[in-house]
Design a protein around this motif. Structure first.
Motif, PDB file in Angstrom:
ATOM      1  N   GLY A 274      -8.190  29.373  15.672  1.00 29.16           N
ATOM      2  CA  GLY A 274      -9.476  29.227  15.981  1.00 29.16           C
ATOM      3  C   GLY A 274     -10.094  27.733  16.059  1.00 29.16           C
ATOM      4  O   GLY A 274     -11.271  27.438  15.962  1.00 29.16           O
ATOM      5  N   PHE A 275      -8.927  26.668  15.983  1.00 33.28           N
ATOM      6  CA  PHE A 275      -9.195  25.440  15.961  1.00 33.28           C
ATOM      7  C   PHE A 275      -9.826  24.846  17.202  1.00 33.28           C
ATOM      8  O   PHE A 275      -9.378  25.474  18.289  1.00 33.28           O
ATOM      9  CB  PHE A 275      -8.052  24.547  15.652  1.00 33.28           C
ATOM     10  N   LYS A 276     -10.778  24.100  17.265  1.00 32.88           N
ATOM     11  CA  LYS A 276     -11.111  23.412  18.522  1.00 32.88           C
ATOM     12  C   LYS A 276     -11.311  22.060  18.586  1.00 32.88           C
ATOM     13  O   LYS A 276     -11.402  21.218  17.415  1.00 32.88           O
ATOM     14  CB  LYS A 276     -12.899  23.959  18.675  1.00 32.88           C
ATOM     15  N   LEU A 277     -11.192  21.399  19.591  1.00 30.25           N
ATOM     16  CA  LEU A 277     -11.414  20.043  19.713  1.00 30.25           C
ATOM     17  C   LEU A 277     -12.479  19.373  19.189  1.00 30.25           C
ATOM     18  O   LEU A 277     -13.852  19.892  19.727  1.00 30.25           O
ATOM     19  CB  LEU A 277     -11.070  19.537  21.363  1.00 30.25           C
ATOM     20  N   GLN A 278     -12.300  18.219  18.594  1.00 34.70           N
ATOM     21  CA  GLN A 278     -13.462  17.462  18.275  1.00 34.70           C
ATOM     22  C   GLN A 278     -13.561  16.069  18.924  1.00 34.70           C
ATOM     23  O   GLN A 278     -14.442  15.833  19.000  1.00 34.70           O
ATOM     24  CB  GLN A 278     -13.432  17.265  16.672  1.00 34.70           C
ATOM     25  N   VAL A 279     -12.514  15.315  18.762  1.00 30.52           N
ATOM     26  CA  VAL A 279     -12.473  14.126  19.350  1.00 30.52           C
ATOM     27  C   VAL A 279     -11.001  13.647  19.674  1.00 30.52           C
ATOM     28  O   VAL A 279     -10.179  14.256  19.286  1.00 30.52           O
ATOM     29  CB  VAL A 279     -13.078  13.121  18.271  1.00 30.52           C
ATOM     30  N   GLU A 280     -10.975  12.876  20.974  1.00 31.43           N
ATOM     31  CA  GLU A 280      -9.480  12.334  21.346  1.00 31.43           C
ATOM     32  C   GLU A 280      -9.364  11.031  20.881  1.00 31.43           C
ATOM     33  O   GLU A 280     -10.300  10.023  21.042  1.00 31.43           O
ATOM     34  CB  GLU A 280      -9.443  12.552  22.774  1.00 31.43           C
TER      35      GLU A 280
END
Length: 287
Positions: A274-280
């Motif tokens: 369930g992890f989702k992208l926050q920032v690159e």
């Protein structure tokens, strides 16, 4: 005027870092975003013998600041910032050049910042820093957690396995910002370690880093499995142990982690939880 800052400068420093670091185009990943956390972190830096905060002043007003968190053993410095009002590259370079005079040894400087921070990318090109690749910060909210099955028993690290953990960690992650000894040193302070043991051998581990100053976000800092034991679901099991432990604390609502963009297998694993992208973020190093 450029100078090494003191505790008397703390309010100007924190006000600037807080304002700048909450803007993606000025963000540094080696700096917190919460005001209280920034204040604690900079105060620790200002009162440390090894670390330093360098400020650039115009008419006694702070218009540039950068912090240096030094690991003497590795001869590295993680750089918080630079945060600048004005000519970014000029002020940032002058602060960095000044910082180099503060240390007897030649340090390797690490920069880690949001890819939208174009000014910092220009600065990296100016000083000929090496691009170490992009990394993504992924986050898992408590309500999005997809629970997993354990492929093997997991236990907290016992003293008799500390030497094995140090050896395994330093072989898998040579030269990273935290050594095996660092992990052991902070167990019970802001880290918890979970292990899989097979016939008396530590074959994998994961590290939970708890938030400072009462934050709501914990970090799945390290997950590693001995190469000979991969492909058996142990990495998934160790990650599940960290996430489960984090959410057992009532104050923790988010678990985050950092992953290299090139590591697609790991990204798929984290997404299944369930992890989702926050920032690159961009990673650069100046030797």
């Amino acid at each position: 005027m450029i100078k090494k800052c003191s505790v008397n400068d703390i309010k100007q420093i924190v006000d600037m870092a807080y304002r700048k670091n909450n803007e993606p185009e000025h963000n540094s990943a080696f700096c917190y975003r919460q005001y209280d956390s920034i204040q604690h972190d900079f105060m620790n830096c200002l009162t440390s013998d090894n670390n330093a905060v360098v400020g650039y002043y115009k008419d006694d007003i702070l218009i540039g600041v950068i912090s240096f968190y030094v690991d003497e053993e590795k001869e590295t410095a993680d750089c918080g910032g630079p945060f600048v009002e004005g000519d970014f590259c000029k002020i940032a370079k002058e602060m960095l050049d000044y910082a180099k005079t503060l240390y007897k040894k030649q340090l390797c400087f690490n920069f880690f910042f949001n890819k939208r921070n174009i000014e910092c990318i220009s600065f990296m090109n100016l000083i000929c820093a090496e691009n170490k690749g992009n990394e993504s910060v992924l986050a898992l909210n408590r309500n999005d957690y997809i629970k997993q099955e354990f492929a093997a028993p997991v236990e907290k690290l016992l003293p008799e396995y500390t030497a094995q953990l140090i050896e395994l960690h330093d072989s898998i992650f040579p030269g990273v910002y935290v050594s095996g000894k660092d992990i052991i040193q902070f167990i019970g302070i802001n880290r918890e370690v979970f292990c899989i043991i097979d016939n008396g051998c530590l074959i994998g581990y994961s590290v939970l880093k708890t938030p400072p100053y009462g934050g709501i976000t914990a970090t799945a800092e390290m997950i590693a499995v001995d190469e000979k034991y991969r492909g058996k679901g142990y990495g998934r099991t160790l990650l599940n142990a960290v996430v489960k432990e984090a959410f057992s604390h009532s104050g923790i609502d988010i678990v985050d982690l950092v992953v290299e963009n090139a590591n697609q297998n790991a990204i798929e694993l984290y997404s299944s939880f369930g992890f989702k992208l926050q920032v690159e973020n961009c990673s650069y190093q100046l030797k």
